[in-house]
Design a protein around this motif. Structure first.
Motif, mmCIF file in Angstrom:
data_model
loop_
_atom_site.group_PDB
_atom_site.id
_atom_site.type_symbol
_atom_site.label_atom_id
_atom_site.label_comp_id
_atom_site.label_asym_id
_atom_site.label_seq_id
_atom_site.Cartn_x
_atom_site.Cartn_y
_atom_site.Cartn_z
ATOM 1 N N SER A 1 0.668 -1.424 0.376
ATOM 2 C CA SER A 1 0.106 -0.144 -0.056
ATOM 3 C C SER A 1 0.814 1.173 -0.390
ATOM 4 C CB SER A 1 -1.166 0.199 1.362
ATOM 5 O OG SER A 1 -1.459 0.703 1.456
ATOM 6 N N ASN A 2 1.653 1.548 1.148
ATOM 7 C CA ASN A 2 2.957 2.613 1.073
ATOM 8 C C ASN A 2 3.537 2.669 -0.306
ATOM 9 O OD1 ASN A 2 2.362 3.598 3.804
ATOM 10 N ND2 ASN A 2 3.746 2.154 4.017
ATOM 11 N N ILE B 1 1.280 4.062 -2.898
ATOM 12 C CA ILE B 1 0.439 5.505 -2.547
ATOM 13 C C ILE B 1 2.164 6.740 -3.158
ATOM 14 C CG2 ILE B 1 0.555 7.033 -1.156
ATOM 15 C CD1 ILE B 1 -0.925 5.288 0.771
ATOM 16 N N GLN B 2 3.268 5.186 -3.122
ATOM 17 C CA GLN B 2 4.888 6.167 -3.674
ATOM 18 C C GLN B 2 4.517 6.589 -5.021
ATOM 19 O OE1 GLN B 2 8.152 4.830 -1.882
ATOM 20 N NE2 GLN B 2 7.084 4.821 -0.072
ATOM 21 N N ILE B 3 4.380 5.992 -5.641
ATOM 22 C CA ILE B 3 3.863 5.242 -7.158
ATOM 23 C C ILE B 3 2.349 5.986 -7.529
ATOM 24 C CG2 ILE B 3 4.039 3.916 -9.510
ATOM 25 C CD1 ILE B 3 5.386 1.643 -7.133
ATOM 26 N N LYS B 4 2.069 6.098 -7.246
ATOM 27 C CA LYS B 4 0.718 7.130 -7.940
ATOM 28 C C LYS B 4 0.955 8.751 -7.354
ATOM 29 C CE LYS B 4 -3.150 4.109 -7.056
ATOM 30 N NZ LYS B 4 -4.006 3.570 -6.467
ATOM 31 N N VAL C 1 -1.422 0.073 -9.599
ATOM 32 C CA VAL C 1 -0.421 0.298 -9.116
ATOM 33 C C VAL C 1 -0.394 -0.945 -8.989
ATOM 34 C CG1 VAL C 1 1.367 1.144 -8.211
ATOM 35 C CG2 VAL C 1 0.096 2.632 -9.212
ATOM 36 N N THR C 2 1.056 -1.778 -9.643
ATOM 37 C CA THR C 2 1.455 -2.950 -8.808
ATOM 38 C C THR C 2 2.525 -3.121 -7.970
ATOM 39 O OG1 THR C 2 -0.473 -4.525 -10.470
ATOM 40 C CG2 THR C 2 0.873 -5.436 -8.603
#
Length: 139
Positions: free
Chosen positions: A6-7, A10-13, A80-81
């Protein structure tokens, strides 16, 4: 989904939203900021592929000829994966209006984005970028 995933997602988004914002502003330094030096891109217009950050940088001149600062370059759907060291993202994006030499796209157009990332020294970096549109000339 694990907390780690999840973290990472979030960073990639956030990274991809910042990249899209940089494109809207025509900020080439910010566009390039999270790309690997040896990145590869497959784009809508030729060439078939570009290899390396300098070749990628050169592709933006054509785009900026049509895309006006502030015009749409918006993520409409994003998935995102992420693993611990590699990740990929798929998105549907909107570009335009008047961001294409094709008169049919005068009001803008949707395109697909696929991004491959790897984690380098704790930071996510874009290693592969692929933009595409559905083929319209199939029988």
């Amino acid at each position: 989904m694990s907390q780690h995933a999840s973290n990472e997602e979030i960073q990639i988004k956030a990274l991809l939203e910042a990249w899209a914002d940089a494109v809207r502003r025509h900020d080439i330094t910010a566009i390039l900021a999270h790309h690997e030096p040896d990145m590869v891109m497959f784009d809508l217009p030729p060439p078939l592929q570009c290899k390396g950050i300098e070749a990628y940088k050169e592709t933006w001149g054509l785009f900026f000829r049509y895309h006006k600062p502030g015009a749409a370059f918006d993520i409409q759907e994003l998935t995102v994966t992420a693993g611990q060291g590699v990740a990929f993202a798929v998105a549907i994006m909107r570009c335009g209006p008047d961001s294409s030499s094709n008169p049919a796209d005068k009001d803008g157009f949707l395109f697909r984005l696929t991004v491959g990332l790897r984690k380098v020294d704790g930071d996510w970096r874009i290693a592969h970028e692929h933009h595409s549109v559905p083929a319209m000339d199939w029988p």
